[in-house]
Design an enzyme around this catalytic site. Structure first.
Site, mmCIF file in Angstrom:
data_model
loop_
_atom_site.group_PDB
_atom_site.id
_atom_site.type_symbol
_atom_site.label_atom_id
_atom_site.label_comp_id
_atom_site.label_asym_id
_atom_site.label_seq_id
_atom_site.Cartn_x
_atom_site.Cartn_y
_atom_site.Cartn_z
ATOM 1 N N ASN A 52 -57.000 8.393 21.495
ATOM 2 C CA ASN A 52 -57.165 7.576 20.293
ATOM 3 C C ASN A 52 -57.005 6.130 20.769
ATOM 4 O OD1 ASN A 52 -57.102 6.136 17.953
ATOM 5 N ND2 ASN A 52 -55.599 7.451 16.911
ATOM 6 N N GLU B 140 -62.505 11.774 21.531
ATOM 7 C CA GLU B 140 -61.945 10.615 20.825
ATOM 8 C C GLU B 140 -61.441 11.061 19.455
ATOM 9 O OE1 GLU B 140 -64.186 6.896 20.929
ATOM 10 O OE2 GLU B 140 -63.935 6.760 18.757
ATOM 11 N N ARG C 152 -46.327 2.091 9.614
ATOM 12 C CA ARG C 152 -47.586 1.363 9.483
ATOM 13 C C ARG C 152 -48.484 1.958 8.383
ATOM 14 N NH1 ARG C 152 -52.359 2.134 13.950
ATOM 15 N NH2 ARG C 152 -53.578 0.443 13.109
ATOM 16 N N ARG D 168 -63.830 3.124 6.062
ATOM 17 C CA ARG D 168 -63.037 1.892 6.102
ATOM 18 C C ARG D 168 -63.950 0.685 6.385
ATOM 19 N NH1 ARG D 168 -57.913 2.890 9.732
ATOM 20 N NH2 ARG D 168 -57.270 0.962 8.684
ATOM 21 N N HIS E 88 -59.482 9.941 15.781
ATOM 22 C CA HIS E 88 -58.947 8.941 14.844
ATOM 23 C C HIS E 88 -58.245 9.664 13.712
ATOM 24 C CE1 HIS E 88 -60.892 5.759 16.941
ATOM 25 N NE2 HIS E 88 -61.985 6.491 16.975
ATOM 26 N N ILE E 89 -57.067 9.187 13.392
ATOM 27 C CA ILE E 89 -56.276 9.793 12.323
ATOM 28 C C ILE E 89 -56.989 9.595 10.986
ATOM 29 C CG2 ILE E 89 -54.050 9.602 11.110
ATOM 30 C CD1 ILE E 89 -53.064 8.499 13.998
ATOM 31 N N TYR F 27 -52.444 6.098 6.974
ATOM 32 C CA TYR F 27 -52.085 7.024 8.057
ATOM 33 C C TYR F 27 -51.078 8.095 7.654
ATOM 34 C CZ TYR F 27 -54.456 3.438 10.759
ATOM 35 O OH TYR F 27 -55.402 2.557 11.228
ATOM 36 N N PRO G 277 -53.012 0.898 20.856
ATOM 37 C CA PRO G 277 -52.100 -0.039 20.190
ATOM 38 C C PRO G 277 -51.760 0.340 18.753
ATOM 39 C CG PRO G 277 -54.287 -1.018 20.505
ATOM 40 C CD PRO G 277 -54.244 0.242 21.315
ATOM 41 N N ASN G 278 -50.499 0.162 18.452
ATOM 42 C CA ASN G 278 -49.937 0.361 17.099
ATOM 43 C C ASN G 278 -49.801 1.822 16.683
ATOM 44 O OD1 ASN G 278 -49.692 -2.509 16.432
ATOM 45 N ND2 ASN G 278 -51.919 -2.486 16.484
ATOM 46 N N ARG H 60 -64.906 -1.072 11.816
ATOM 47 C CA ARG H 60 -64.378 0.182 12.381
ATOM 48 C C ARG H 60 -65.469 1.238 12.561
ATOM 49 N NH1 ARG H 60 -58.743 -0.656 11.975
ATOM 50 N NH2 ARG H 60 -58.293 -1.993 10.186
ATOM 51 N N ALA I 271 -57.371 0.296 17.870
ATOM 52 C CA ALA I 271 -58.233 -0.878 17.670
ATOM 53 C C ALA I 271 -59.181 -1.122 18.852
ATOM 54 C CB ALA I 271 -57.368 -2.107 17.426
HETATM 55 C C1 DQA Z 1 -57.366 4.479 14.283
HETATM 56 C C2 DQA Z 1 -58.469 3.705 13.555
HETATM 57 C C3 DQA Z 1 -58.638 2.305 14.150
HETATM 58 O O1 DQA Z 1 -59.673 1.609 13.465
HETATM 59 C C4 DQA Z 1 -57.358 1.528 14.024
HETATM 60 O O2 DQA Z 1 -57.487 0.257 14.644
HETATM 61 C C5 DQA Z 1 -56.168 2.255 14.538
HETATM 62 C C6 DQA Z 1 -56.057 3.688 14.297
HETATM 63 C C7 DQA Z 1 -57.083 5.844 13.646
HETATM 64 O O3 DQA Z 1 -56.462 6.650 14.320
HETATM 65 O O4 DQA Z 1 -57.463 6.094 12.498
HETATM 66 O O5 DQA Z 1 -55.236 1.664 15.065
HETATM 67 O O6 DQA Z 1 -57.780 4.694 15.622
#
Ligand code: DQA
Length: 144
Positions: free
Chosen positions: A74, A98, A18, A107, A100-101, A23, A10-11, A111, A77
């Site tokens: 990825n 896995e 965003r 953070r 994460h950007i 990011y 998501p997102n 997370r 959330a």
């Molecule tokens: C994320 C980190 C997550 O905590 C966050 O909810 C995201 C992006 C990252 O790629 O850094 O949506 O997965």
């Protein structure tokens, strides 16, 4: 040709708009373009999937059973909440990385926990777009 599935949660479709301070300015399309050109170099077939819905991600993982050799995911959330995605990854039992950007460990505390990392062979966090490319290079070595 071996195939790798890239799943973004998501997102991730909102990258570029965003939270640029977290990011940067990269977009999902930038990530997919760079992965496609590296995959072509490595002679790996690549498929992309993005969804804002947990169940759709679970469905996609299940449907990929027997059709792919590895996963780059990825979960966004859902990393921090989803037992269902973890169980789906565990069920199909292909090597997954896995990504994460952002550096999730720098953070908020919520997370710092990942439900999915334990069923992946590795977790990469904080390298931005490059994290996906490192994941692809590593998985290519494992599946060839
Ligand atoms: C994320 C980190 C997550 O905590 C966050 O909810 C995201 C992006 C990252 O790629 O850094 O949506 O997965």
């Amino acid at each position: 040709m071996k195939k790798i599935l890239v799943i973004n949660g998501p997102n991730i479709n909102m990258l570029g708009i965003r939270e640029p301070g977290v990011y940067g300015s990269i977009t999902l399309s930038d990530i997919e373009k760079e992965l496609s050109s590296l995959a072509a170099e490595l002679k790996i077939e690549i498929e992309f999937f993005q969804s804002n819905h947990e169940g759709e991600i679970v469905d996609k993982i299940q449907q990929s059973f027997g059709k792919i050799s590895a996963i780059i995911i990825n979960p966004a959330a859902y990393t921090h909440t989803s037992v269902a995605i973890r169980d789906a990854l565990s069920a199909i039992s292909v090597p997954a990385v896995e990504v994460h950007i952002s550096n999730v460990y720098a953070r908020e505390d919520f997370r710092h926990n990942s439900f999915t990392a334990a069923v992946c062979i590795a977790q990469i966090a904080g390298f931005g777009l490059d994290g996906y490319l490192y994941a692809l290079k590593h998985l290519e070595k494992i599946i060839k």
